[in-house]
Design a protein around this motif. Sequence first.
Motif, PDB file in Angstrom:
ATOM      1  N   GLN A 126      -4.490 -12.319  -2.588  1.00  0.00           N
ATOM      2  CA  GLN A 126      -4.842 -10.952  -2.935  1.00  0.00           C
ATOM      3  C   GLN A 126      -6.354 -10.804  -3.067  1.00  0.00           C
ATOM      4  OE1 GLN A 126      -2.583  -9.399  -6.219  1.00  0.00           O
ATOM      5  NE2 GLN A 126      -0.644 -10.195  -5.452  1.00  0.00           N
ATOM      6  N   ALA A 127      -6.823  -9.576  -2.983  1.00  0.00           N
ATOM      7  CA  ALA A 127      -8.261  -9.317  -2.921  1.00  0.00           C
ATOM      8  C   ALA A 127      -8.956  -9.472  -4.271  1.00  0.00           C
ATOM      9  CB  ALA A 127      -8.514  -7.907  -2.379  1.00  0.00           C
ATOM     10  N   GLU A 176      -7.277  -6.665   2.402  1.00  0.00           N
ATOM     11  CA  GLU A 176      -6.101  -7.344   1.863  1.00  0.00           C
ATOM     12  C   GLU A 176      -5.051  -7.381   2.979  1.00  0.00           C
ATOM     13  OE1 GLU A 176      -4.811  -7.703  -2.649  1.00  0.00           O
ATOM     14  OE2 GLU A 176      -4.679  -5.670  -1.888  1.00  0.00           O
ATOM     15  N   GLY A 231      -0.228  -7.814  -1.936  1.00  0.00           N
ATOM     16  CA  GLY A 231      -0.924  -6.982  -2.906  1.00  0.00           C
ATOM     17  C   GLY A 231      -0.721  -5.499  -2.669  1.00  0.00           C
TER      18      GLY A 231
END
Length: 220
Positions: free
Chosen positions: A62-63, A85, A90
């Motif tokens: 995830q970012a 992403e 996410g």
Amino acid sequence: GEISCGLVSVPENREEARTREIQLHYVKIAAREPDDWDAEEKGEWSRRDDPIIYLSGGPGAQATGYVERLKDHGVRDHRDLYILEQRGVGYSQDFCPLYALFDPSASDTDDFLAYQRAGIEATEDCFAKAAARGVDLSAYNTIENARDVKALRRALGHQQWNVWGISYGSILGQAYLREDPEGVRAAVIDAIVPIQQEVLFQRIGKSYQLALDQLLGACA
């Protein structure tokens, strides 16, 4: 103000004529003038028009962690930094948000084979539930990820940008160079994994174990 988010719509499966649209989440970390910028020595500060796209690892990271890690990075002294992403993760329509809650006790074992089997069962359960909801699992692959990066560049209106890929992002970076060569000004491929078909990504574990065994032997 320095960090903003957005969504870009893309086809789920570009190989199929009839496919649904999915939305992908991206983060922009804007360039900023460094506190110690010496205008007399370096001239007036300005933002360059060739930003950086950061291709994250995983695959499936995830970012959030990358934003935390990169928000104070020196690359922001002159360039905006984007993080996409990847699809199915996410805020990019995570198709298995409860994966970690599959059965925590199943992986609590001293038997590595049993641990691996628990992981396979969790993955199979995730895939089955996603497919039942209409997710086209065949569309979640490196080539579509690379096409997503191109779609983001075009949606943002950038003629070219600089590519920075690390770990799985090194595989994705190599695929992206093939998918969008005219959109790449420069590329940095870090912690590289070969893209050859016969090299399995999962074999990294074997090399890791070899290095760990050598380290333990040297310490002993």
